[in-house]
Design a protein around this motif. Structure first.
Motif, PDB file in Angstrom:
ATOM      1  N   VAL A   1      88.928 -11.217  37.328  1.00  0.00           N
ATOM      2  CA  VAL A   1      87.541 -10.859  37.633  1.00  0.00           C
ATOM      3  C   VAL A   1      86.729 -12.115  37.941  1.00  0.00           C
ATOM      4  CG1 VAL A   1      85.409  -9.992  36.611  1.00  0.00           C
ATOM      5  CG2 VAL A   1      87.514  -8.677  36.378  1.00  0.00           C
ATOM      6  N   LEU A   2      86.918 -13.170  37.132  1.00  0.00           N
ATOM      7  CA  LEU A   2      86.121 -14.378  37.319  1.00  0.00           C
ATOM      8  C   LEU A   2      86.448 -15.112  38.611  1.00  0.00           C
ATOM      9  CD1 LEU A   2      85.818 -15.993  33.770  1.00  0.00           C
ATOM     10  CD2 LEU A   2      84.098 -14.784  35.088  1.00  0.00           C
ATOM     11  N   SER A   3      87.642 -14.888  39.150  1.00  0.00           N
ATOM     12  CA  SER A   3      87.974 -15.568  40.398  1.00  0.00           C
ATOM     13  C   SER A   3      87.275 -14.932  41.597  1.00  0.00           C
ATOM     14  CB  SER A   3      89.489 -15.564  40.627  1.00  0.00           C
ATOM     15  OG  SER A   3      89.975 -14.251  40.753  1.00  0.00           O
ATOM     16  N   GLY A   4      86.697 -13.765  41.353  1.00  0.00           N
ATOM     17  CA  GLY A   4      85.953 -13.112  42.417  1.00  0.00           C
ATOM     18  C   GLY A   4      86.847 -12.619  43.535  1.00  0.00           C
ATOM     19  N   ALA A   5      86.243 -12.007  44.526  1.00  0.00           N
ATOM     20  CA  ALA A   5      86.954 -11.565  45.720  1.00  0.00           C
ATOM     21  C   ALA A   5      86.379 -12.354  46.885  1.00  0.00           C
ATOM     22  CB  ALA A   5      86.776 -10.062  45.922  1.00  0.00           C
ATOM     23  N   ILE A   6      87.057 -13.434  47.242  1.00  0.00           N
ATOM     24  CA  ILE A   6      86.500 -14.381  48.208  1.00  0.00           C
ATOM     25  C   ILE A   6      86.137 -13.696  49.525  1.00  0.00           C
ATOM     26  CG2 ILE A   6      86.995 -16.440  49.565  1.00  0.00           C
ATOM     27  CD1 ILE A   6      88.679 -17.470  47.287  1.00  0.00           C
ATOM     28  N   VAL A   7      87.049 -12.862  50.027  1.00  0.00           N
ATOM     29  CA  VAL A   7      86.820 -12.236  51.328  1.00  0.00           C
ATOM     30  C   VAL A   7      85.625 -11.287  51.278  1.00  0.00           C
ATOM     31  CG1 VAL A   7      87.811 -10.714  53.075  1.00  0.00           C
ATOM     32  CG2 VAL A   7      89.237 -12.459  52.011  1.00  0.00           C
ATOM     33  N   ILE A   8      85.619 -10.390  50.286  1.00  0.00           N
ATOM     34  CA  ILE A   8      84.548  -9.386  50.209  1.00  0.00           C
ATOM     35  C   ILE A   8      83.204 -10.035  49.892  1.00  0.00           C
ATOM     36  CG2 ILE A   8      83.731  -7.359  48.964  1.00  0.00           C
ATOM     37  CD1 ILE A   8      86.008  -6.841  50.923  1.00  0.00           C
ATOM     38  N   GLU A   9      83.176 -10.987  48.968  1.00  0.00           N
ATOM     39  CA  GLU A   9      81.916 -11.651  48.641  1.00  0.00           C
ATOM     40  C   GLU A   9      81.380 -12.429  49.839  1.00  0.00           C
ATOM     41  OE1 GLU A   9      81.895 -13.954  45.107  1.00  0.00           O
ATOM     42  OE2 GLU A   9      82.494 -12.309  43.801  1.00  0.00           O
ATOM     43  N   THR A  10      82.280 -12.967  50.654  1.00  0.00           N
ATOM     44  CA  THR A  10      81.840 -13.705  51.845  1.00  0.00           C
ATOM     45  C   THR A  10      81.311 -12.744  52.906  1.00  0.00           C
ATOM     46  OG1 THR A  10      83.477 -15.435  51.409  1.00  0.00           O
ATOM     47  CG2 THR A  10      82.553 -15.321  53.622  1.00  0.00           C
ATOM     48  N   ILE A  11      82.029 -11.644  53.131  1.00  0.00           N
ATOM     49  CA  ILE A  11      81.595 -10.670  54.142  1.00  0.00           C
ATOM     50  C   ILE A  11      80.218 -10.096  53.805  1.00  0.00           C
ATOM     51  CG2 ILE A  11      82.067  -8.354  55.049  1.00  0.00           C
ATOM     52  CD1 ILE A  11      85.010  -9.015  54.971  1.00  0.00           C
ATOM     53  N   PHE A  12      79.999  -9.789  52.524  1.00  0.00           N
ATOM     54  CA  PHE A  12      78.739  -9.177  52.109  1.00  0.00           C
ATOM     55  C   PHE A  12      77.719 -10.217  51.616  1.00  0.00           C
ATOM     56  CE2 PHE A  12      81.653  -5.572  51.843  1.00  0.00           C
ATOM     57  CZ  PHE A  12      80.899  -4.557  52.394  1.00  0.00           C
ATOM     58  N   SER A  13      78.040 -11.499  51.755  1.00  0.00           N
ATOM     59  CA  SER A  13      77.148 -12.584  51.296  1.00  0.00           C
ATOM     60  C   SER A  13      76.724 -12.372  49.846  1.00  0.00           C
ATOM     61  CB  SER A  13      75.903 -12.683  52.203  1.00  0.00           C
ATOM     62  OG  SER A  13      76.281 -12.999  53.520  1.00  0.00           O
ATOM     63  N   TRP A  14      77.668 -11.939  49.043  1.00  0.00           N
ATOM     64  CA  TRP A  14      77.387 -11.698  47.623  1.00  0.00           C
ATOM     65  C   TRP A  14      77.454 -13.036  46.881  1.00  0.00           C
ATOM     66  CZ3 TRP A  14      75.657  -7.336  45.419  1.00  0.00           C
ATOM     67  CH2 TRP A  14      75.670  -7.253  44.022  1.00  0.00           C
TER      68      TRP A  14
ATOM     69  N   GLY B   1      78.449 -14.687  44.410  1.00  0.00           N
ATOM     70  CA  GLY B   1      79.331 -14.813  43.264  1.00  0.00           C
ATOM     71  C   GLY B   1      80.267 -16.004  43.383  1.00  0.00           C
ATOM     72  N   LEU B   2      81.241 -16.048  42.489  1.00  0.00           N
ATOM     73  CA  LEU B   2      82.176 -17.167  42.451  1.00  0.00           C
ATOM     74  C   LEU B   2      83.100 -17.196  43.660  1.00  0.00           C
ATOM     75  CD1 LEU B   2      83.114 -16.987  38.657  1.00  0.00           C
ATOM     76  CD2 LEU B   2      81.717 -18.730  39.773  1.00  0.00           C
ATOM     77  N   GLY B   3      83.421 -16.024  44.204  1.00  0.00           N
ATOM     78  CA  GLY B   3      84.275 -15.976  45.380  1.00  0.00           C
ATOM     79  C   GLY B   3      83.603 -16.630  46.577  1.00  0.00           C
ATOM     80  N   ARG B   4      82.360 -16.275  46.837  1.00  0.00           N
ATOM     81  CA  ARG B   4      81.623 -16.881  47.956  1.00  0.00           C
ATOM     82  C   ARG B   4      81.360 -18.354  47.678  1.00  0.00           C
ATOM     83  NH1 ARG B   4      76.059 -17.291  49.596  1.00  0.00           N
ATOM     84  NH2 ARG B   4      75.875 -17.278  51.871  1.00  0.00           N
ATOM     85  N   LEU B   5      81.110 -18.693  46.424  1.00  0.00           N
ATOM     86  CA  LEU B   5      80.908 -20.096  46.060  1.00  0.00           C
ATOM     87  C   LEU B   5      82.164 -20.918  46.369  1.00  0.00           C
ATOM     88  CD1 LEU B   5      78.965 -22.144  44.733  1.00  0.00           C
ATOM     89  CD2 LEU B   5      80.020 -21.572  42.535  1.00  0.00           C
ATOM     90  N   THR B   6      83.329 -20.341  46.113  1.00  0.00           N
ATOM     91  CA  THR B   6      84.589 -21.015  46.435  1.00  0.00           C
ATOM     92  C   THR B   6      84.714 -21.222  47.941  1.00  0.00           C
ATOM     93  OG1 THR B   6      85.638 -19.972  44.509  1.00  0.00           O
ATOM     94  CG2 THR B   6      87.096 -20.894  46.189  1.00  0.00           C
ATOM     95  N   TYR B   7      84.376 -20.207  48.700  1.00  0.00           N
ATOM     96  CA  TYR B   7      84.432 -20.296  50.168  1.00  0.00           C
ATOM     97  C   TYR B   7      83.517 -21.414  50.680  1.00  0.00           C
ATOM     98  CZ  TYR B   7      83.557 -18.979  55.036  1.00  0.00           C
ATOM     99  OH  TYR B   7      83.405 -19.001  56.403  1.00  0.00           O
ATOM    100  N   LEU B   8      82.303 -21.485  50.151  1.00  0.00           N
ATOM    101  CA  LEU B   8      81.361 -22.516  50.578  1.00  0.00           C
ATOM    102  C   LEU B   8      81.834 -23.897  50.157  1.00  0.00           C
ATOM    103  CD1 LEU B   8      77.974 -20.734  49.752  1.00  0.00           C
ATOM    104  CD2 LEU B   8      79.050 -21.010  51.992  1.00  0.00           C
TER     105      LEU B   8
END
Length: 322
Positions: A258-271, A273-280
């Motif tokens: 859960v803490l690793s987030g969902a990088i793809v979905i968080e990035t697509i929806f600009s959420w 969270g930790l997934g988008r933070l990892t992408y950035l």
């Protein structure tokens, strides 16, 4: 193996694994490039004296062994360094934890409940038309790319019909409080929550169905039926509890992710969270931030593995005996 010995062995394995990850984390990101040069590139023109001061501040002027000791000491005290924009890594990560827990945690729990329920219904009616049709649906969902499904939902419900917002966690309005704020966050949460829940439930359904069909062939189930126990009781007291054991392991391991987030979905929806933070962080080559994120994700998975091992051994003593 005694319970105490089993517990000690599993805890030691988890501690050693975490120590290895800690060491690997140190050497991995230092092998990708000179952090000082990357910082200088990000921050623009820096005088040689400023670079030297920054190097001293980060402990990079020390020999490798002393750097490693400094890194361990700082990590154990919660000081994970600074991002390229000079913010504490721990503060940046902490700010992104709640959005990830809200989205990934809620969708994971929903997909577990729905997936297990569908798997039980399929396994109990194995070979029926319902089972065959649901098997096709779950296999399609299991193979379906998350990013494609997410983009499709955005096209339908955000672009074509404008029912839900397509990005962010809440509106830009600053006067939202109480019920209005909760409603606004729920409105933004709806699409990514639906995408992740539908994408994840197939895995739990397939595992639960397979586990239940295996259990239905066991001797104790046949014995219960031979004694005249009603089918509902056979399913509720004998079949399902035993079939839940493998599913429970996968469930606990999933909660660790859960803490690793969902990088793809968080990035697509600009959420946020930790997934988008990892992408950035990957895009900005922010190694200090990536180092902290990698350590957090690894620790969460290790702890969830430990909990799964201990709980499974408690529920099934044959694991300790083995």
């Amino acid at each position: 193996m005694s319970t105490r010995r089993y517990l000690i062995v599993k805890v030691l394995q988890a501690v050693l694994t975490l120590a290895f990850v800690l060491a690997f984390n140190f050497f991995l990101f230092r092998g990708l490039g000179d952090p000082i040069q990357l910082l200088a590139k990000q921050r623009g023109q820096m005088t040689p004296q400023a670079l030297a001061d920054l190097k001293t501040q980060l402990g990079l002027d020390l020999p490798a062994i002393q750097q490693f000791v400094h890194y361990i000491r700082e990590t154990l005290t919660g000081r994970l360094g600074y991002t390229f924009d000079n913010q504490p890594v721990s503060t940046v990560i902490a700010a992104a934890i709640w959005p990830t827990v809200l989205l990934i945690g809620s969708s994971t729990i929903a997909s577990i409940l729905l997936g297990v329920w569908i798997g039980i219904a399929q396994g109990w009616r194995w070979g029926s038309k319902f089972d065959q049709s649901m098997q096709g649906v779950t296999l399609v969902l299991y193979a379906m790319p998350e990013f494609w499904f997410g983009l499709l939902m955005i096209m339908l419900f955000s672009v074509t019909w404008s029912i839900f917002p397509s990005a962010g966690m809440q509106s830009s309005a600053t006067d939202l409080h109480g019920t209005k704020l909760i409603t606004d966050v729920a409105n933004h949460l709806a699409l990514p929550f639906f995408v992740l829940t539908v994408s994840y439930l197939a895995e739990y359904s397939l595992i639960m169905r397979s586990s239940l069909t295996d259990v239905l062939g066991e001797d104790f189930v046949q014995t219960a039926r031979a004694k005249g126990v009603r089918e509902k009781l056979v399913r509720r007291r004998h079949a399902v509890p035993n079939a839940l054991l493998p599913t429970m392991t996968v469930t606990i391991l999933s909660l660790g992710y859960v803490l690793s987030g969902a990088i793809v979905i968080e990035t697509i929806f600009s959420w946020p969270g930790l997934g988008r933070l990892t992408y950035l962080a990957i895009g900005n080559q922010d190694f200090a931030l990536l180092e902290g994120l990698f350590l957090l994700f690894s620790a969460a998975v290790i702890v969830s593995n430990l909990v799964a091992d201990l709980l499974y051994s408690y529920l099934d003593p044959r694991v300790r005996a083995g």
